[in-house]
Structures are given as structure tokens and as C-alpha cells.
Design a protein around this motif. Structure first.
Motif, PDB file in Angstrom:
ATOM      1  N   VAL A  42       0.833  -1.215   0.000  1.00 39.27           N
ATOM      2  CA  VAL A  42       0.000   0.000   0.000  1.00 39.27           C
ATOM      3  C   VAL A  42       0.866   1.263   0.000  1.00 39.27           C
ATOM      4  CG1 VAL A  42      -1.794   1.284   1.247  1.00 39.27           C
ATOM      5  CG2 VAL A  42      -1.963  -1.188   1.033  1.00 39.27           C
ATOM      6  N   SER A  43       1.988   1.253   0.723  1.00 43.20           N
ATOM      7  CA  SER A  43       2.853   2.447   0.734  1.00 43.20           C
ATOM      8  C   SER A  43       3.353   2.771  -0.672  1.00 43.20           C
ATOM      9  CB  SER A  43       4.073   2.225   1.628  1.00 43.20           C
ATOM     10  OG  SER A  43       3.655   1.982   2.923  1.00 43.20           O
ATOM     11  N   GLU A  44       3.737   1.736  -1.416  1.00 40.60           N
ATOM     12  CA  GLU A  44       4.207   1.950  -2.790  1.00 40.60           C
ATOM     13  C   GLU A  44       3.072   2.457  -3.675  1.00 40.60           C
ATOM     14  OE1 GLU A  44       7.253   1.780  -4.033  1.00 40.60           O
ATOM     15  OE2 GLU A  44       7.988   1.347  -2.025  1.00 40.60           O
ATOM     16  N   LEU A  45       1.900   1.881  -3.485  1.00 36.82           N
ATOM     17  CA  LEU A  45       0.726   2.267  -4.283  1.00 36.82           C
ATOM     18  C   LEU A  45       0.356   3.732  -4.025  1.00 36.82           C
ATOM     19  CD1 LEU A  45      -1.176   0.549  -6.142  1.00 36.82           C
ATOM     20  CD2 LEU A  45      -2.782   0.539  -4.229  1.00 36.82           C
ATOM     21  N   VAL A  46       0.457   4.137  -2.755  1.00 35.91           N
ATOM     22  CA  VAL A  46       0.134   5.526  -2.395  1.00 35.91           C
ATOM     23  C   VAL A  46       1.044   6.479  -3.162  1.00 35.91           C
ATOM     24  CG1 VAL A  46       0.285   7.196  -0.479  1.00 35.91           C
ATOM     25  CG2 VAL A  46      -0.852   4.998  -0.139  1.00 35.91           C
ATOM     26  N   LYS A  47       2.323   6.099  -3.267  1.00 37.03           N
ATOM     27  CA  LYS A  47       3.273   6.955  -4.001  1.00 37.03           C
ATOM     28  C   LYS A  47       3.026   6.893  -5.503  1.00 37.03           C
ATOM     29  CE  LYS A  47       6.881   5.481  -1.359  1.00 37.03           C
ATOM     30  NZ  LYS A  47       8.218   4.953  -1.227  1.00 37.03           N
ATOM     31  N   SER A  48       2.921   5.678  -6.040  1.00 36.64           N
ATOM     32  CA  SER A  48       2.870   5.547  -7.499  1.00 36.64           C
ATOM     33  C   SER A  48       1.540   6.034  -8.078  1.00 36.64           C
ATOM     34  CB  SER A  48       3.140   4.105  -7.927  1.00 36.64           C
ATOM     35  OG  SER A  48       2.125   3.261  -7.446  1.00 36.64           O
ATOM     36  N   GLU A  49       0.440   5.925  -7.299  1.00 39.22           N
ATOM     37  CA  GLU A  49      -0.878   6.326  -7.822  1.00 39.22           C
ATOM     38  C   GLU A  49      -1.339   7.655  -7.213  1.00 39.22           C
ATOM     39  OE1 GLU A  49      -3.048   3.869  -9.730  1.00 39.22           O
ATOM     40  OE2 GLU A  49      -1.087   2.931 -10.035  1.00 39.22           O
ATOM     41  N   ASP A  50      -0.458   8.321  -6.486  1.00 44.81           N
ATOM     42  CA  ASP A  50      -0.812   9.610  -5.865  1.00 44.81           C
ATOM     43  C   ASP A  50      -2.055   9.514  -4.975  1.00 44.81           C
ATOM     44  OD1 ASP A  50       1.257  11.177  -6.683  1.00 44.81           O
ATOM     45  OD2 ASP A  50       0.261  11.866  -8.515  1.00 44.81           O
ATOM     46  N   LEU A  51      -2.102   8.503  -4.112  1.00 41.26           N
ATOM     47  CA  LEU A  51      -3.279   8.323  -3.244  1.00 41.26           C
ATOM     48  C   LEU A  51      -3.058   9.051  -1.922  1.00 41.26           C
ATOM     49  CD1 LEU A  51      -3.757   4.489  -3.873  1.00 41.26           C
ATOM     50  CD2 LEU A  51      -4.719   6.393  -5.161  1.00 41.26           C
ATOM     51  N   HIS A  52      -2.545  10.276  -2.016  1.00 40.34           N
ATOM     52  CA  HIS A  52      -2.240  11.040  -0.804  1.00 40.34           C
ATOM     53  C   HIS A  52      -2.633  12.497  -1.003  1.00 40.34           C
ATOM     54  CE1 HIS A  52       1.229  12.747  -2.885  1.00 40.34           C
ATOM     55  NE2 HIS A  52       1.481  11.532  -3.308  1.00 40.34           N
ATOM     56  N   SER A  53      -2.555  13.254   0.089  1.00 40.55           N
ATOM     57  CA  SER A  53      -2.910  14.677   0.017  1.00 40.55           C
ATOM     58  C   SER A  53      -1.679  15.516   0.337  1.00 40.55           C
ATOM     59  CB  SER A  53      -4.029  14.987   1.002  1.00 40.55           C
ATOM     60  OG  SER A  53      -4.976  13.962   1.054  1.00 40.55           O
ATOM     61  N   GLY A  54      -0.536  15.098  -0.154  1.00 44.14           N
ATOM     62  CA  GLY A  54       0.695  15.872   0.037  1.00 44.14           C
ATOM     63  C   GLY A  54       1.636  15.248   1.045  1.00 44.14           C
ATOM     64  N   TRP A  55       2.711  15.962   1.311  1.00 38.79           N
ATOM     65  CA  TRP A  55       3.787  15.473   2.180  1.00 38.79           C
ATOM     66  C   TRP A  55       3.704  16.149   3.537  1.00 38.79           C
ATOM     67  CZ3 TRP A  55       7.175  11.590   2.017  1.00 38.79           C
ATOM     68  CH2 TRP A  55       8.308  11.631   2.835  1.00 38.79           C
ATOM     69  N   ASP A  56       3.805  15.378   4.610  1.00 42.87           N
ATOM     70  CA  ASP A  56       3.779  15.958   5.950  1.00 42.87           C
ATOM     71  C   ASP A  56       5.226  16.067   6.461  1.00 42.87           C
ATOM     72  OD1 ASP A  56       3.769  16.215   8.799  1.00 42.87           O
ATOM     73  OD2 ASP A  56       1.646  15.634   8.790  1.00 42.87           O
ATOM     74  N   GLU A  57       5.711  17.302   6.573  1.00 42.91           N
ATOM     75  CA  GLU A  57       7.102  17.524   6.992  1.00 42.91           C
ATOM     76  C   GLU A  57       7.342  16.992   8.407  1.00 42.91           C
ATOM     77  OE1 GLU A  57       9.649  18.632   5.349  1.00 42.91           O
ATOM     78  OE2 GLU A  57       8.626  19.292   3.520  1.00 42.91           O
ATOM     79  N   ASP A  58       6.365  17.219   9.299  1.00 43.80           N
ATOM     80  CA  ASP A  58       6.546  16.806  10.694  1.00 43.80           C
ATOM     81  C   ASP A  58       6.697  15.296  10.814  1.00 43.80           C
ATOM     82  OD1 ASP A  58       6.516  19.313  11.648  1.00 43.80           O
ATOM     83  OD2 ASP A  58       4.373  19.338  12.160  1.00 43.80           O
ATOM     84  N   PHE A  59       5.844  14.581  10.091  1.00 40.64           N
ATOM     85  CA  PHE A  59       5.877  13.118  10.189  1.00 40.64           C
ATOM     86  C   PHE A  59       6.805  12.488   9.158  1.00 40.64           C
ATOM     87  CE2 PHE A  59       1.973  13.866  12.582  1.00 40.64           C
ATOM     88  CZ  PHE A  59       2.208  13.031  13.657  1.00 40.64           C
ATOM     89  N   ASP A  60       7.343  13.336   8.249  1.00 44.68           N
ATOM     90  CA  ASP A  60       8.292  12.837   7.261  1.00 44.68           C
ATOM     91  C   ASP A  60       7.672  11.694   6.439  1.00 44.68           C
ATOM     92  OD1 ASP A  60      10.712  12.808   5.988  1.00 44.68           O
ATOM     93  OD2 ASP A  60      11.744  11.584   7.493  1.00 44.68           O
ATOM     94  N   SER A  61       6.393  11.898   6.053  1.00 42.70           N
ATOM     95  CA  SER A  61       5.716  10.863   5.255  1.00 42.70           C
ATOM     96  C   SER A  61       4.531  11.485   4.512  1.00 42.70           C
ATOM     97  CB  SER A  61       5.219   9.732   6.147  1.00 42.70           C
ATOM     98  OG  SER A  61       4.189  10.209   6.982  1.00 42.70           O
ATOM     99  N   TYR A  62       3.980  10.727   3.558  1.00 44.39           N
ATOM    100  CA  TYR A  62       2.802  11.216   2.840  1.00 44.39           C
ATOM    101  C   TYR A  62       1.572  11.220   3.747  1.00 44.39           C
ATOM    102  CZ  TYR A  62       5.247  10.990  -1.611  1.00 44.39           C
ATOM    103  OH  TYR A  62       6.122  11.204  -2.631  1.00 44.39           O
TER     104      TYR A  62
END
Ligand code: DAT
Length: 177
Positions: A42-62
């Protein structure tokens, strides 16, 4: 996996969850290679298919977009025959999974693995604390029927091989219902 019955009219789906570094991806790859099941990272899918709402600097993750992730997974999960690999479990529909594996790793072993992965000290600390507090296991136990959630140790190659064998055996007996 003794005592866990697959109960749907499709091939079983398995969720492999655990704190980052506990061995989800390696374990899922081995199960998929042994059984022909589809490994969904799922982590790879979130990156490759843009299944996120941006990057969270504090948590250092999507920032996960849970609706988009569930929409993307609905087709394959309804068909069955998947091994889903993710560190969170509560937002998936409960009906998707017949077996939920929680991998667990001792603190010092996990620390070394995350250090080798190049995580910052802050991120290593957060993840190791999460493992100490059993956050992922509690989330899984709160989200799925008790009898389908199995916590398994994942410190050594031998433990990983045994975990893979157990799941492969379970899949062979579960079959399509
Ligand atoms: P995850 O997908 O949970 O983040 P991973 O499969 O990428 O974890 O594993 C992280 C690293 O640790 C990788 O180099 C493989 C190693 N590893 C994982 N589980 C292990 C185990 N039970 N024994 C030995 N090494 C393991």
C-alpha cells in the motif's frame, strides 16, 4: 493458521501489518512467490498512484488519502487472492480480510533495521516507541474479529520462514469457499 476460517465466496485476502521495519514487505513477497497471491504494497501504491494529500514535513511521510486508497483497492480485494502490506489497518473495510497478521520485532533489532534504512533518529524513535506500545497490534485487534488477528514474532530469518510457512499452509487449506 489453526482456527481461522475463510468465510467468503472468493479467494481469501490476508493483511500483513506491523510497525515499519518489522518485515511486512519481505514476508509478503515470500508468501506471494510461494502461492501466486497478489502482493499489494500500500505504501508503494500511495506513491505511485498519488493516493495522498501531500507530504507531511513533521511526520516525514505522505498524508494518506484513505478514501482514494480504499477506492483503488476495492476491485482486487473484492476478487480475493491478495496479500496486503501496510502499517495501518483500521480504515480498510473489515469484510476484506480473512486473516490479519501483525509482525512484531524486538526494540533493538528494529532500531538497527530502521537505522540501516537511513531513517532519522527522530523517526526511528517514533517507530520503536510505536512498537513498544503495541500500537499496530491494538489497532488491528480493535478493527477485526479477535479470532482472525495473529501476532507473530519477526526477529530472525528463521522466524520469518516459519511465518511464511504458516501463512502458506493456511492459504492452502482455506481455498475458495
Ligand atoms: P517493512 O515492510 O515492515 O517495513 P521490510 O520487509 O522492508 O519491513 O524489512 C526491513 C528490513 O529488515 C529488510 O532489510 C529485511 C529485514 N528483515 C525483516 N524481517 C526480518 C526478519 N524476520 N529476520 C531478518 N531480517 C528481517
Amino acid at each position: 493458521m489453526p482456527g481461522v476460517e475463510a468465510s467468503n465466496a472468493r479467494l481469501p485476502n490476508i493483511l500483513v501489518t506491523g510497525t515499519p521495519g518489522t518485515g511486512k514487505t519481505t514476508t509478503c513477497e515470500l508468501i506471494a512467490a510461494a502461492t501466486g497471491a497478489r502482493h499489494i504494497n500500500v505504501s508503494e501504491l500511495v506513491k505511485s498512484e498519488d493516493l495522498h494529500s501531500g507530504w507531511d514535513e513533521d511526520f516525514d511521510s505522505y498524508v494518506l488519502n484513505e478514501d482514494k486508497v480504499c477506492d483503488a483497492l476495492e476491485g482486487p480485494l473484492s476478487a480475493g487472492g491478495n496479500i496486503v502490506d501496510f502499517h495501518s489497518s483500521e480504515f480498510f473495510p473489515e469484510r476484506w480480510f480473512d486473516l490479519v497478521i501483525v509482525l512484531q520485532t524486538d526494540n533493538s533489532v528494529l532500531w538497527d533495521r530502521l537505522e540501516r534504512r537511513g531513517y532519522t533518529e527522530k523517526k526511528i524513535q517514533e517507530n520503536v516507541e510505536c512498537e513498544i506500545m503495541h500500537v499496530v497490534e491494538e489497532e488491528a485487534r480493535d478493527s477485526y474479529r479477535e479470532e482472525i488477528v495473529k501476532a507473530l514474532p519477526s526477529n530472525t530469518v528463521e522466524e520469518m520462514e516459519s511465518n511464511v510457512e504458516n501463512v502458506v499452509r493456511w492459504l492452502q487449506t482455506a481455498g475458495p469457499q
